[in-house]
Design a protein around this motif. Structure first.
Motif, PDB file in Angstrom:
ATOM      1  N   HIS A 162     -30.825   0.056  -4.360  1.00 34.40           N
ATOM      2  CA  HIS A 162     -31.814   0.204  -3.285  1.00 34.40           C
ATOM      3  C   HIS A 162     -33.217   0.044  -3.862  1.00 34.40           C
ATOM      4  O   HIS A 162     -33.940   1.027  -4.065  1.00 34.40           O
ATOM      5  N   GLU A 189     -35.923  -0.822  -2.639  1.00 32.42           N
ATOM      6  CA  GLU A 189     -37.029  -0.379  -1.790  1.00 32.42           C
ATOM      7  C   GLU A 189     -37.473   1.036  -2.109  1.00 32.42           C
ATOM      8  O   GLU A 189     -38.551   1.474  -1.698  1.00 32.42           O
ATOM      9  N   ALA A 190     -36.690   1.778  -2.885  1.00 33.83           N
ATOM     10  CA  ALA A 190     -37.042   3.146  -3.267  1.00 33.83           C
ATOM     11  C   ALA A 190     -37.736   3.228  -4.617  1.00 33.83           C
ATOM     12  O   ALA A 190     -38.091   4.321  -5.065  1.00 33.83           O
ATOM     13  N   GLU A 206     -44.585  -1.864  -5.846  1.00 31.66           N
ATOM     14  CA  GLU A 206     -44.150  -0.489  -5.629  1.00 31.66           C
ATOM     15  C   GLU A 206     -43.446  -0.357  -4.289  1.00 31.66           C
ATOM     16  O   GLU A 206     -43.999  -0.677  -3.241  1.00 31.66           O
ATOM     17  N   LYS A 207     -42.182   0.060  -4.324  1.00 25.90           N
ATOM     18  CA  LYS A 207     -41.365   0.308  -3.128  1.00 25.90           C
ATOM     19  C   LYS A 207     -41.498  -0.832  -2.108  1.00 25.90           C
ATOM     20  O   LYS A 207     -42.021  -0.644  -1.011  1.00 25.90           O
ATOM     21  N   PRO A 208     -41.015  -2.015  -2.465  1.00 30.23           N
ATOM     22  CA  PRO A 208     -41.187  -3.180  -1.587  1.00 30.23           C
ATOM     23  C   PRO A 208     -40.419  -3.039  -0.275  1.00 30.23           C
ATOM     24  O   PRO A 208     -39.252  -2.637  -0.263  1.00 30.23           O
ATOM     25  N   LYS A 209     -41.071  -3.369   0.830  1.00 28.54           N
ATOM     26  CA  LYS A 209     -40.404  -3.332   2.137  1.00 28.54           C
ATOM     27  C   LYS A 209     -39.508  -4.551   2.319  1.00 28.54           C
ATOM     28  O   LYS A 209     -38.514  -4.500   3.046  1.00 28.54           O
ATOM     29  N   GLU A 210     -39.881  -5.673   1.690  1.00 28.62           N
ATOM     30  CA  GLU A 210     -39.060  -6.862   1.681  1.00 28.62           C
ATOM     31  C   GLU A 210     -38.574  -7.100   0.252  1.00 28.62           C
ATOM     32  O   GLU A 210     -39.243  -6.740  -0.719  1.00 28.62           O
TER      33      GLU A 210
END
Length: 339
Positions: A137, A139-140, A157-161
């Protein structure tokens, strides 16, 4: 080679244990987290370590006993110990700059809340290496973006895509850490702040903008020590690795066994008395403890504690604790949990 260890944080997610013990000194598989981390890095770097620089917080919390412990750790590696203080919690970049006199030459920067299993191969063509671990994961996490030459071109940092599934684990190598120092000085001088703090990533991005080549390094295992649950899990995994490695002396020869059983892997320190107890698997017990009429597995028990009449699983118990499963009278401090 130098090792730079920022460790000034108070470890709020590990309370109540970190109310009295700095998080990097919490024991995992019989040794403080920071001791295991530094020793493992020194082992896999396979180069002489000339200096280990520790960045500590408030002297009232990181006191003389902490300094003595860290100095001995460095000396055991044949290295000089340098102790610095980060007077305010102003971020990872600020922490590194608190050790400014030590920021020269080749160096590894390692944050003291994680443990690893790895073979470090330093790419001679790279100006720096950032160690990563493939995660399910991304995105975390903070992740790296790579170009066609497998060079790091961006930190996200913590990519949404989706950018990549290679998460930054908090261990870095710099061929000359003075270059990072110069970039972080620019960050401080120009008050470049993210999340209210001065970040190492902004110094790294400055290096990238000037053409410095960053490569990735891979770790076989990345074990977090951020909160109680994952720290207990990491303790069990580390004990398993030590058992696979044929590590000796995991159980002290002077443990007293009275009608008791030890189920490996376990670490048990000196002067522990087990009476009508089943201990293990995946248990670490510090020195001078008494375990009586108790079954315990998947647990960390620190020093000088007495546990009676208990059935414990997924437990973390500090120093000088008295716990009786048949309790009627109790005294429990802040952030304690009984389930």
């Amino acid at each position: 080679m130098k090792i730079i260890v920022p460790m000034a944080g108070r470890g709020s997610r590990l309370r109540p244990h970190t109310l009295t013990v700095p998080k990097p000194l919490i024991p995992v598989a019989g040794q403080p987290i920071v001791h295991r981390l530094v020793k493992d890095i020194a082992k896999v770097i396979n180069q002489p370590i000339e200096e280990v620089a520790f960045i500590l917080g408030d002297p009232a919390f990181f006191g003389d006993d902490v300094v003595e412990s860290l100095t001995q750790l460095a000396n055991d590696l044949g290295a000089k110990a340098s102790i610095y203080r980060q007077d305010k919690p102003l971020g990872t970049g600020h922490a590194i700059m608190s050790a400014k006199p030590s920021l020269s030459g080749p160096a590894v920067v390692a944050y003291a809340d994680t443990l690893i299993r790895a073979d470090f191969n330093l790419d001679e063509e790279a100006d720096a290496v950032i160690w990563v671990k493939q995660v399910e994961h991304p995105e975390a996490f903070g992740v790296v973006k790579l170009n066609e030459r497998n060079e790091i071109v961006e930190l996200v940092e913590k990519p949404k895509e989706f950018v990549s599934d290679q998460a930054v684990i908090g261990i870095y190598y710099f061929k000359d850490i003075a270059v990072l120092k110069d970039e972080l000085q620019y960050v401080l001088d120009n008050n470049i702040i993210h999340g209210g703090e001065y970040q190492i990533n902004d110094g790294i991005k400055g290096m990238m903008a000037k053409g410095k080549v960053f490569k990735t390094g891979q770790v076989d295992e990345w074990m977090d020590c951020g909160n109680k649950t994952v720290t207990v899990e990491t303790n069990g995994r580390m004990l398993g690795f030590l058992q696979q490695d044929g590590e000796e002396n995991l159980v002290s020869p002077n443990v007293v066994l009275n009608n008791s059983e030890i189920i490996p892997p376990c670490y048990i320190g000196d002067n522990v008395i087990l009476t009508n107890a089943t201990v293990g698997p995946n248990v670490s017990i510090g020195t001078d403890c008494v375990i009586e009429n108790t079954s315990v597995k998947n647990a960390i028990i620190s020093n000088h504690s007495t546990i009676k009449n208990a059935n414990l699983d997924d437990a973390m118990i500090g120093n000088y604790v008295e716990f009786d499963g048949h309790f009627k009278t109790i005294s429990i401090g802040d952030y304690s949990v009984l389930k």
